[in-house]
Scaffold this motif. Sequence first.
Motif, PDB file in Angstrom:
ATOM      1  N   ILE A  95     -45.323 -87.414 -18.238  1.00  0.00           N
ATOM      2  CA  ILE A  95     -44.082 -86.724 -18.584  1.00  0.00           C
ATOM      3  C   ILE A  95     -43.312 -87.398 -19.714  1.00  0.00           C
ATOM      4  O   ILE A  95     -42.728 -86.718 -20.580  1.00  0.00           O
ATOM      5  CB  ILE A  95     -43.186 -86.555 -17.324  1.00  0.00           C
ATOM      6  CG1 ILE A  95     -42.013 -85.615 -17.624  1.00  0.00           C
ATOM      7  CG2 ILE A  95     -42.692 -87.889 -16.809  1.00  0.00           C
ATOM      8  CD1 ILE A  95     -42.423 -84.227 -17.983  1.00  0.00           C
ATOM      9  N   GLU A  96     -43.306 -88.709 -19.778  1.00  0.00           N
ATOM     10  CA  GLU A  96     -42.546 -89.379 -20.829  1.00  0.00           C
ATOM     11  C   GLU A  96     -43.143 -89.107 -22.206  1.00  0.00           C
ATOM     12  O   GLU A  96     -42.407 -88.883 -23.183  1.00  0.00           O
ATOM     13  CB  GLU A  96     -42.468 -90.883 -20.566  1.00  0.00           C
ATOM     14  CG  GLU A  96     -41.551 -91.232 -19.402  1.00  0.00           C
ATOM     15  CD  GLU A  96     -41.417 -92.733 -19.196  1.00  0.00           C
ATOM     16  OE1 GLU A  96     -40.339 -93.275 -19.511  1.00  0.00           O
ATOM     17  OE2 GLU A  96     -42.391 -93.349 -18.727  1.00  0.00           O
ATOM     18  N   ARG A  97     -44.470 -89.100 -22.309  1.00  0.00           N
ATOM     19  CA  ARG A  97     -45.095 -88.801 -23.590  1.00  0.00           C
ATOM     20  C   ARG A  97     -44.756 -87.376 -24.030  1.00  0.00           C
ATOM     21  O   ARG A  97     -44.511 -87.113 -25.209  1.00  0.00           O
ATOM     22  CB  ARG A  97     -46.612 -88.995 -23.505  1.00  0.00           C
ATOM     23  CG  ARG A  97     -47.055 -90.442 -23.575  1.00  0.00           C
ATOM     24  CD  ARG A  97     -48.554 -90.599 -23.403  1.00  0.00           C
ATOM     25  NE  ARG A  97     -48.958 -90.482 -22.006  1.00  0.00           N
ATOM     26  CZ  ARG A  97     -50.213 -90.580 -21.578  1.00  0.00           C
ATOM     27  NH1 ARG A  97     -51.189 -90.778 -22.465  1.00  0.00           N
ATOM     28  NH2 ARG A  97     -50.511 -90.483 -20.293  1.00  0.00           N
ATOM     29  N   VAL A 137     -37.205 -89.232 -13.922  1.00  0.00           N
ATOM     30  CA  VAL A 137     -37.513 -89.461 -15.338  1.00  0.00           C
ATOM     31  C   VAL A 137     -36.967 -88.310 -16.181  1.00  0.00           C
ATOM     32  O   VAL A 137     -36.360 -88.517 -17.241  1.00  0.00           O
ATOM     33  CB  VAL A 137     -39.036 -89.607 -15.556  1.00  0.00           C
ATOM     34  CG1 VAL A 137     -39.356 -89.683 -17.051  1.00  0.00           C
ATOM     35  CG2 VAL A 137     -39.559 -90.845 -14.849  1.00  0.00           C
ATOM     36  N   MET A 138     -37.171 -87.081 -15.727  1.00  0.00           N
ATOM     37  CA  MET A 138     -36.691 -85.906 -16.462  1.00  0.00           C
ATOM     38  C   MET A 138     -35.185 -85.969 -16.693  1.00  0.00           C
ATOM     39  O   MET A 138     -34.693 -85.559 -17.756  1.00  0.00           O
ATOM     40  CB  MET A 138     -37.034 -84.630 -15.670  1.00  0.00           C
ATOM     41  CG  MET A 138     -38.515 -84.304 -15.600  1.00  0.00           C
ATOM     42  SD  MET A 138     -38.921 -83.145 -14.260  1.00  0.00           S
ATOM     43  CE  MET A 138     -37.886 -81.738 -14.626  1.00  0.00           C
ATOM     44  N   THR A 182     -45.522 -74.811 -23.014  1.00  0.00           N
ATOM     45  CA  THR A 182     -46.451 -75.927 -23.041  1.00  0.00           C
ATOM     46  C   THR A 182     -46.397 -76.574 -21.666  1.00  0.00           C
ATOM     47  O   THR A 182     -45.688 -76.105 -20.771  1.00  0.00           O
ATOM     48  CB  THR A 182     -46.159 -76.916 -24.183  1.00  0.00           C
ATOM     49  OG1 THR A 182     -47.253 -77.837 -24.293  1.00  0.00           O
ATOM     50  CG2 THR A 182     -44.865 -77.680 -23.949  1.00  0.00           C
ATOM     51  N   ASP A 183     -47.143 -77.650 -21.482  1.00  0.00           N
ATOM     52  CA  ASP A 183     -47.241 -78.278 -20.170  1.00  0.00           C
ATOM     53  C   ASP A 183     -46.800 -79.738 -20.220  1.00  0.00           C
ATOM     54  O   ASP A 183     -46.698 -80.345 -21.294  1.00  0.00           O
ATOM     55  CB  ASP A 183     -48.671 -78.187 -19.647  1.00  0.00           C
ATOM     56  CG  ASP A 183     -49.080 -76.760 -19.336  1.00  0.00           C
ATOM     57  OD1 ASP A 183     -48.216 -75.986 -18.871  1.00  0.00           O
ATOM     58  OD2 ASP A 183     -50.244 -76.406 -19.577  1.00  0.00           O
ATOM     59  N   SER A 184     -46.580 -80.296 -19.050  1.00  0.00           N
ATOM     60  CA  SER A 184     -46.094 -81.670 -18.956  1.00  0.00           C
ATOM     61  C   SER A 184     -47.160 -82.697 -19.294  1.00  0.00           C
ATOM     62  O   SER A 184     -46.851 -83.886 -19.396  1.00  0.00           O
ATOM     63  CB  SER A 184     -45.559 -81.933 -17.541  1.00  0.00           C
ATOM     64  OG  SER A 184     -46.574 -81.731 -16.571  1.00  0.00           O
ATOM     65  N   ASP A 185     -48.399 -82.255 -19.474  1.00  0.00           N
ATOM     66  CA  ASP A 185     -49.462 -83.163 -19.915  1.00  0.00           C
ATOM     67  C   ASP A 185     -49.837 -82.889 -21.369  1.00  0.00           C
ATOM     68  O   ASP A 185     -50.967 -83.132 -21.792  1.00  0.00           O
ATOM     69  CB  ASP A 185     -50.696 -83.063 -19.016  1.00  0.00           C
ATOM     70  CG  ASP A 185     -51.240 -81.656 -18.885  1.00  0.00           C
ATOM     71  OD1 ASP A 185     -50.698 -80.731 -19.531  1.00  0.00           O
ATOM     72  OD2 ASP A 185     -52.217 -81.464 -18.123  1.00  0.00           O
ATOM     73  N   CYS A 186     -48.858 -82.387 -22.143  1.00  0.00           N
ATOM     74  CA  CYS A 186     -49.076 -82.114 -23.560  1.00  0.00           C
ATOM     75  C   CYS A 186     -48.081 -82.891 -24.419  1.00  0.00           C
ATOM     76  O   CYS A 186     -46.945 -83.132 -24.010  1.00  0.00           O
ATOM     77  CB  CYS A 186     -48.935 -80.623 -23.848  1.00  0.00           C
ATOM     78  SG  CYS A 186     -50.265 -79.620 -23.154  1.00  0.00           S
ATOM     79  N   HIS A 243     -53.449 -82.255 -25.754  1.00  0.00           N
ATOM     80  CA  HIS A 243     -53.499 -82.140 -24.295  1.00  0.00           C
ATOM     81  C   HIS A 243     -54.070 -83.418 -23.693  1.00  0.00           C
ATOM     82  O   HIS A 243     -55.151 -83.866 -24.075  1.00  0.00           O
ATOM     83  CB  HIS A 243     -54.365 -80.946 -23.889  1.00  0.00           C
ATOM     84  CG  HIS A 243     -54.410 -80.699 -22.421  1.00  0.00           C
ATOM     85  ND1 HIS A 243     -55.356 -81.263 -21.594  1.00  0.00           N
ATOM     86  CD2 HIS A 243     -53.601 -79.956 -21.617  1.00  0.00           C
ATOM     87  CE1 HIS A 243     -55.137 -80.875 -20.350  1.00  0.00           C
ATOM     88  NE2 HIS A 243     -54.084 -80.077 -20.336  1.00  0.00           N
ATOM     89  N   ILE A 244     -53.332 -84.006 -22.761  1.00  0.00           N
ATOM     90  CA  ILE A 244     -53.800 -85.201 -22.056  1.00  0.00           C
ATOM     91  C   ILE A 244     -54.686 -84.732 -20.913  1.00  0.00           C
ATOM     92  O   ILE A 244     -54.208 -84.164 -19.924  1.00  0.00           O
ATOM     93  CB  ILE A 244     -52.619 -86.037 -21.515  1.00  0.00           C
ATOM     94  CG1 ILE A 244     -51.665 -86.412 -22.665  1.00  0.00           C
ATOM     95  CG2 ILE A 244     -53.127 -87.299 -20.808  1.00  0.00           C
ATOM     96  CD1 ILE A 244     -50.338 -86.999 -22.204  1.00  0.00           C
TER      97      ILE A 244
END
Length: 251
Positions: free
Chosen positions: A18-20, A51-52, A86-90, A203-204
């Motif tokens: 999420i931070e990235r 974190v959010m 988009t997504d939280s792993d992007c 994308h992670i």
Amino acid sequence: MSLKYSIIIPIYNSLTTIERCLDSLLLLDYPKEQYEVVLVDNGSTDGTLEVMQKYPFRIVHETKKNSFSARNCGIRNSSGQIVVLTDSDCVVDPGWLKGFDKSFENETIMACGGRIESYPPANIIEEFPKYTRTHDNKINIQHAPIFLPWIDTANAAYRRRVFDTIGLFDDIHFDVTGDVDMGWRTSLHGYKIDYSDDAFVQHINRGSLKALIKQYEQYGYTPVRFKKKYKNYLKKCLVIANIHYYGKFYL
């Protein structure tokens, strides 16, 4: 360009990525007054919400555990003419939103998918989707001669009036691949979908074998759901596919 973008991100237990994701949104090269960011917490329990809350973005909550329910919640709680997903792993590129501008300057374009590449892999598992082209909007949109084009929600944008006309994501029948369903519905309604190489995200990918297997196991249920919902359309596709395949022997 006077259009306003609403960036919607569904988030559930995304502590490792999420931070990235959110750091990249802080670096967007776009006028601040022309976009908003809506984070949708889907009931995270691993510290992701805390974190959010450190970031200057609006947070809303969806209790139904389904990423498409979360996206629908974000859409309902946003105001832009263009809904960007988009997504939280992007990790988004600074020029991400500018990459959509050219497409939406054309009033006939109702949706657009951007380029998705794999984030630099940390291990061999994370490399896997890069070779299978799991996330590739160019193929999804431009190279669908038999089936309909669709947009991976890791990097998707829709005019809001698409949702106003055909409805939100189907979170009744789909907990995965609801983005395929939305793309098909958009196409069947006669709306034009574009592709932008300049609207770019990384994308992670899944980092463990267990997570990767679970992801592809979920994808495995999809054909059954689509067969039920698109029975008549898929029959037509089968006929076309046979013509394509057998025709090369006789034409």
